[in-house]
Design a protein around this motif. Structure first.
Motif, PDB file in Angstrom:
ATOM      1  N   ARG A 138      -1.326   5.791  12.339  1.00 44.92           N
ATOM      2  CA  ARG A 138      -2.262   6.545  13.182  1.00 44.92           C
ATOM      3  C   ARG A 138      -2.951   7.661  12.430  1.00 44.92           C
ATOM      4  NH1 ARG A 138      -0.732   9.186  18.400  1.00 44.92           N
ATOM      5  NH2 ARG A 138       1.002   9.922  17.135  1.00 44.92           N
ATOM      6  N   LEU A 190       6.555  14.469  12.639  1.00 49.44           N
ATOM      7  CA  LEU A 190       7.760  15.162  13.070  1.00 49.44           C
ATOM      8  C   LEU A 190       8.928  14.206  12.875  1.00 49.44           C
ATOM      9  CD1 LEU A 190       6.334  16.508  16.454  1.00 49.44           C
ATOM     10  CD2 LEU A 190       6.236  17.599  14.219  1.00 49.44           C
ATOM     11  N   PHE A 229      12.037   9.119  15.409  1.00 45.79           N
ATOM     12  CA  PHE A 229      13.238   9.513  16.133  1.00 45.79           C
ATOM     13  C   PHE A 229      14.495   9.139  15.351  1.00 45.79           C
ATOM     14  CE2 PHE A 229       9.948   9.116  19.234  1.00 45.79           C
ATOM     15  CZ  PHE A 229      10.222  10.090  20.173  1.00 45.79           C
ATOM     16  N   LEU A 247       7.028  16.716  24.067  1.00 38.95           N
ATOM     17  CA  LEU A 247       7.954  15.945  24.905  1.00 38.95           C
ATOM     18  C   LEU A 247       8.733  16.859  25.846  1.00 38.95           C
ATOM     19  CD1 LEU A 247       9.227  13.447  22.204  1.00 38.95           C
ATOM     20  CD2 LEU A 247       7.674  12.981  24.095  1.00 38.95           C
ATOM     21  N   PRO A 267       1.608  14.729  24.872  1.00 38.75           N
ATOM     22  CA  PRO A 267       1.944  14.391  23.485  1.00 38.75           C
ATOM     23  C   PRO A 267       0.840  13.605  22.777  1.00 38.75           C
ATOM     24  CG  PRO A 267       3.771  13.853  24.935  1.00 38.75           C
ATOM     25  CD  PRO A 267       2.663  14.322  25.808  1.00 38.75           C
ATOM     26  N   ALA A 268       0.238  12.659  23.477  1.00 43.37           N
ATOM     27  CA  ALA A 268      -0.736  11.788  22.820  1.00 43.37           C
ATOM     28  C   ALA A 268      -1.957  12.565  22.342  1.00 43.37           C
ATOM     29  CB  ALA A 268      -1.156  10.683  23.775  1.00 43.37           C
ATOM     30  N   ALA A 293      13.934   4.330  17.820  1.00 46.09           N
ATOM     31  CA  ALA A 293      13.150   4.041  19.028  1.00 46.09           C
ATOM     32  C   ALA A 293      12.090   2.971  18.786  1.00 46.09           C
ATOM     33  CB  ALA A 293      12.503   5.325  19.574  1.00 46.09           C
ATOM     34  N   GLU A 344       5.024   7.232  24.459  1.00 51.43           N
ATOM     35  CA  GLU A 344       4.177   8.336  24.899  1.00 51.43           C
ATOM     36  C   GLU A 344       3.487   8.980  23.694  1.00 51.43           C
ATOM     37  OE1 GLU A 344       4.887  12.201  27.721  1.00 51.43           O
ATOM     38  OE2 GLU A 344       6.502  10.771  27.506  1.00 51.43           O
ATOM     39  N   MET A 345       4.274   9.183  22.620  1.00 51.65           N
ATOM     40  CA  MET A 345       3.695   9.748  21.397  1.00 51.65           C
ATOM     41  C   MET A 345       2.644   8.807  20.820  1.00 51.65           C
ATOM     42  SD  MET A 345       5.324  12.670  20.581  1.00 51.65           S
ATOM     43  CE  MET A 345       4.755  12.868  18.922  1.00 51.65           C
ATOM     44  N   ASP A 346       2.878   7.500  20.975  1.00 50.80           N
ATOM     45  CA  ASP A 346       1.939   6.520  20.429  1.00 50.80           C
ATOM     46  C   ASP A 346       0.665   6.420  21.256  1.00 50.80           C
ATOM     47  OD1 ASP A 346       3.480   5.920  18.299  1.00 50.80           O
ATOM     48  OD2 ASP A 346       4.389   4.129  19.145  1.00 50.80           O
ATOM     49  N   ARG A 363       5.122   2.974  11.823  1.00 53.71           N
ATOM     50  CA  ARG A 363       4.486   3.177  13.115  1.00 53.71           C
ATOM     51  C   ARG A 363       3.883   4.575  13.182  1.00 53.71           C
ATOM     52  NH1 ARG A 363       8.333   2.317  18.106  1.00 53.71           N
ATOM     53  NH2 ARG A 363       8.958   4.408  17.479  1.00 53.71           N
ATOM     54  N   ARG A 396      10.763  18.914  19.723  1.00 53.19           N
ATOM     55  CA  ARG A 396      10.236  18.244  20.916  1.00 53.19           C
ATOM     56  C   ARG A 396       9.197  19.111  21.621  1.00 53.19           C
ATOM     57  NH1 ARG A 396      13.008  14.162  23.133  1.00 53.19           N
ATOM     58  NH2 ARG A 396      12.822  15.013  25.223  1.00 53.19           N
ATOM     59  N   LEU A 406       0.000  14.119  16.812  1.00 51.62           N
ATOM     60  CA  LEU A 406       1.197  14.163  15.980  1.00 51.62           C
ATOM     61  C   LEU A 406       1.930  12.826  16.092  1.00 51.62           C
ATOM     62  CD1 LEU A 406       2.543  17.626  17.175  1.00 51.62           C
ATOM     63  CD2 LEU A 406       1.049  17.172  15.237  1.00 51.62           C
ATOM     64  N   ALA A 407       2.743  12.516  15.094  1.00 49.36           N
ATOM     65  CA  ALA A 407       3.564  11.310  15.169  1.00 49.36           C
ATOM     66  C   ALA A 407       5.002  11.713  14.957  1.00 49.36           C
ATOM     67  CB  ALA A 407       3.139  10.305  14.107  1.00 49.36           C
ATOM     68  N   MET A 408       5.897  11.013  15.648  1.00 46.95           N
ATOM     69  CA  MET A 408       7.300  11.419  15.571  1.00 46.95           C
ATOM     70  C   MET A 408       8.165  10.240  15.158  1.00 46.95           C
ATOM     71  SD  MET A 408       9.279  13.788  18.163  1.00 46.95           S
ATOM     72  CE  MET A 408      11.032  13.969  18.279  1.00 46.95           C
ATOM     73  N   PHE A 454       1.280  -0.982  17.458  1.00 46.67           N
ATOM     74  CA  PHE A 454       1.228  -0.474  18.835  1.00 46.67           C
ATOM     75  C   PHE A 454       0.366   0.779  19.030  1.00 46.67           C
ATOM     76  CE2 PHE A 454       3.078   1.660  22.590  1.00 46.67           C
ATOM     77  CZ  PHE A 454       2.841   0.670  23.524  1.00 46.67           C
ATOM     78  N   PRO A 455       0.553   1.827  18.213  1.00 44.56           N
ATOM     79  CA  PRO A 455      -0.279   3.020  18.430  1.00 44.56           C
ATOM     80  C   PRO A 455      -1.771   2.735  18.245  1.00 44.56           C
ATOM     81  CG  PRO A 455       1.209   3.324  16.548  1.00 44.56           C
ATOM     82  CD  PRO A 455       1.580   2.048  17.191  1.00 44.56           C
ATOM     83  N   GLU A 502      14.281   7.406  24.493  1.00 39.78           N
ATOM     84  CA  GLU A 502      13.485   7.672  23.292  1.00 39.78           C
ATOM     85  C   GLU A 502      12.387   6.633  23.122  1.00 39.78           C
ATOM     86  OE1 GLU A 502      15.732   8.346  19.730  1.00 39.78           O
ATOM     87  OE2 GLU A 502      16.098  10.428  20.285  1.00 39.78           O
ATOM     88  N   GLN A 503      12.647   5.406  23.600  1.00 39.71           N
ATOM     89  CA  GLN A 503      11.603   4.383  23.497  1.00 39.71           C
ATOM     90  C   GLN A 503      10.384   4.765  24.325  1.00 39.71           C
ATOM     91  OE1 GLN A 503      12.369   0.177  24.318  1.00 39.71           O
ATOM     92  NE2 GLN A 503      14.157   0.454  23.030  1.00 39.71           N
ATOM     93  N   ALA A 526       6.134  18.499  19.708  1.00 35.84           N
ATOM     94  CA  ALA A 526       5.625  17.156  20.002  1.00 35.84           C
ATOM     95  C   ALA A 526       5.002  17.085  21.385  1.00 35.84           C
ATOM     96  CB  ALA A 526       6.764  16.144  19.895  1.00 35.84           C
TER      97      ALA A 526
END
Ligand SMILES: Nc1ncnc2c1ncn2[C@@H]1O[C@H](COP(=O)(O)OP(=O)(O)OP(=O)(O)O)[C@@H](O)[C@H]1O
Ligand SMILES: [Mg+2]
Lengths: 333, 290
Positions: free
Chosen positions: A150, A156, A81, A52, A72-73, A85, B190-192, A146, A47, A77-79, A98-99, B184-185, A50
């Motif tokens: 990107r 991650l 979970f 976070l 993070p954005a 999530a 946020e990561m996206d 997802r 994290r 990087l892409a994570m 979405f991304p 986590e969502q 990432a």
């Protein structure tokens, strides 16, 4: 591009130091696995990379650029979970898109990328479904989809397979490895599953209480563990550890030998003992032996070696593959 | 309740309460229905003649009737808008960790425990009074002529008072919904690359949709029958500017002693409430079965 470097990265929650200071280099395109016992800080470290969690100290570099304070954005990087999530109110298509949508890409570009990702991950038939209508493995693939659309610098993964059953875990493990070979993107993967770590990693990082115990290829760690912790952690069943006089004879505080490096015989050998439990796995047999000299010892015998509980057996350790450790638990080479 | 036998005995067991509830509801409804067809005014003693739909046509053609329907809808929509939007904003604020969170949450809930008559009186006399109300005092401090709230904008004033009462309810429901959102969502979003606003629109709001539906449905039921706040502040006035359906029925029955006319109004109100109900369920009820 996706090389990641940690320079003395520290993290504390309040007064507890979860990660007292870590230095690590991850090369571009590498598959790196973090393993360690529960609560050792694997997720926290992931994290931190990432973005976070904020670091308490130290720098994080991605492609040589300091991103310690970047959101993070901005880290590219892409994570994936552990709980996937996924967005429950969006279809699979919208989840994967979405991304890209957040990146304000054109509709037709998004469509092309989403369909390509769905094809790679075998999700084409499920694009209109909601996550709630998918199986665990399919959800996992959506989460990966997802992440890949990107084209991030690195992926991650935080224990992505731990919610799946054993068979599915095996399949997904191979799928992720194939994905890595296909994309050649850096992957950082957290797990506490030995098999995942050994089979998938280019490089394993063994963590203990927020510290790195050893970094190396799976076979390095198996053949030349740097210390007692790694020796005991890598390999299943665990390495046998013996202290005392027998170890003293070898100029060591502790000696260790793996269950598979013990030759068994019904007639003669260096040590003797009584079989406690024999686990017949078919291909081989795990014997839990109560040895006369040093207490319990685990040995792996050939599947043809038939013994019963209570029977006497003799063991001869393979001296060439013996591991020796000093007072501090460090390996003596 | 698998077998026929257990089902039958279950029905038998439930019968008393079901019958009681049924009688409880049906008797007043039937009586109201009956009265609505009679010429029945407490000021004109004598026989109560059956006069067909005269009460209905009288009530429906009353110019106050359309006004009352309009006022009822304005009141319901106004309060819903304020409480839902305000509730979401308050819930978002209260969801953040800050010092004194417990006390602030308690204070936010407090208005819900104040009786409608009391809160309406407090608003009328302490806040909205054009001479010694707090708003007037502030206005004078700023050099503006104070507004006589209840005389100049009566419906808006009542909307404010009722919204103040219902805001805690909306906030509470929305806050619990917000707290059930998987962390986590939000992190995944946020990561996206989703910013705070995008996260709100694409993640938080859809998550809240069910709670918002519940808030709207429950509040509408109660808001259609607002009465106490109007009675103690404007008495439906000036003129009939703040008269809603409930208040109109009341005025008919107890100020003009026209039981027949009020009964007809009551039946009409019941029918209208059901229309609104069906409309709402159709419109947003589908949010609930997911
Ligand atoms: N937000 C937090 N506040 C305080 N302590 C935390 C927080 N998050 C994690 N910790 C602590 O940090 C330590 C490391 O946690 P972390 O989640 O990184 O473990 P982990 O290695 O991922 O374990 P697991 O294999 O069980 O997932 C734990 O002792 C945990 O209690
Ligand atoms: Mg973890």
């Amino acid at each position: 591009m996706g090389s990641i470097s940690l320079r003395n990265v520290r993290k504390s929650f309040g007064t507890t130091d979860v990660i007292p200071g870590i230095d690590l280099d991850i090369e571009d395109g590498e598959f790196v696995v973090f393993v360690g016992p529960s609560g050792c800080g694997k997720s926290t470290l992931l994290r931190l990379i990432a973005g976070l969690e904020d670091t308490t100290g130290g720098r994080i570099l991605i492609d040589g650029k300091d991103v310690s304070d970047a959101p993070p954005a901005k880290r590219g990087l892409a994570m994936v979970f552990q709980s996937y999530a996924l967005y429950p109110h969006m279809s699979v298509y919208k989840n994967i898109a979405f991304p890209l949508k957040m990146d304000s890409q054109a509709k037709d570009v998004i469509d092309k990328k989403v369909r390509e990702a769905a094809r790679v991950l075998n999700l084409t038939d499920y694009l209109e479904r909601r996550p709630g209508q998918l199986s665990g493995g399919q959800r996992q693939r959506v989460a990966i989809g997802r992440a890949i659309v990107r084209q991030p610098g690195a992926f991650l993964f935080d224990e992505p397979l731990s919610n799946l059953d054993a068979a599915l875990r095996g399949t997904m493990r191979i799928e992720i490895s194939e994905l890595h070979q296909h994309l050649k993107t850096t992957m950082v993967y957290v797990t506490h599953d030995q098999i995942e770590a050994m089979t998938m990693a280019d490089k394993i990082v063994v963590l203990n209480a927020g510290r790195i115990e050893q970094v190396g290829s799976p076979l390095d760690l198996y053949r030349t563990p740097a210390n007692l912790f790694v020796a005991g952690f890598i390999g299943s069943p665990r390495m046998n550890m013996i202290e005392g006089a027998e170890a003293g004879k070898m100029q060591a505080k502790t000696i260790g030998f793996r269950p598979e490096h013990i030759r068994l015989s019904q007639t003669d050998g260096a040590w003797s003992g009584t079989v406690g439990v024999a686990e017949h796995l078919g291909s081989d047999t795990l014997l839990h032996i109560d040895s006369d000299e040093f207490g319990p010892i685990t040995a792996r015998a050939d599947g043809d070696f038939v013994v019963k509980s209570g029977q006497r057996v003799f063991m001869t350790p393979d001296k060439a593959r013996m591991h020796r450790f000093d007072e501090k638990g460090l390996a003596i080479r | 309740m698998a077998t026929l036998h257990t089902r039958a005995s279950a029905r038998l067991m439930m019968a008393p309460s079901v019958i009681l509830l049924f009688v409880w509801m049906v008797v007043p409804l039937a009586m109201t229905l009956y009265f609505s067809f009679l010429s029945y005014n407490l000021l004109t003693p004598g026989a109560h003649n059956f006069i067909g739909f005269l009460n209905y046509s009288y009530f429906l053609t009353d110019p106050a009737f359309l006004m009352a329907i309009g006022n009822t809808l304005l009141l319901v929509i106004g309060v819903l808008l304020i409480t839902v939007i305000g509730g979401i904003l308050l819930a978002l604020v209260l969801d953040q960790p800050f010092w004194g969170q417990g006390i602030v949450r308690l204070l936010v809930i407090a208005p819900f425990f104040v009786m409608p008559t009391v809160s309406a009186l407090v608003w009328k006399n302490m806040l909205m009074n054009p001479v010694y109300g707090l708003f007037a005092w502030i206005a004078r401090g700023l050099g503006i002529t104070p507004i006589d709230w209840l005389a100049d904008v009566p419906l808006f004033s009542i909307t404010l008072i009722v919204a103040w009462q219902w805001l805690p309810f909306a906030t509470l429901i929305l806050l619990t919904a917000l707290q059930s959102l998987d962390g986590e969502q939000k992190e995944a979003a946020e990561m996206d690359g989703a910013g705070a606003v995008s996260r709100f629109i694409y993640i938080v709001l859809p998550h809240l949709s069910r709670a918002i539906t519940v808030v709207i449905l429950i509040q509408t039921i109660f808001l259609l029958s607002i009465f106490a706040e109007i009675l103690v502040t404007t008495n439906g006035g000036p003129g009939i500017q703040s008269t809603n359906l409930t208040y109109l029925v009341y005025a008919q029955a107890l100020l003009q002693f026209d039981v027949g006319g009020a009964s007809a109004g009551g039946i009409i109100a019941v029918i209208l409430a059901n229309i609104v109900g069906i409309f709402l369920i159709r419109l947003i009820g589908k949010n609930l079965d997911r």
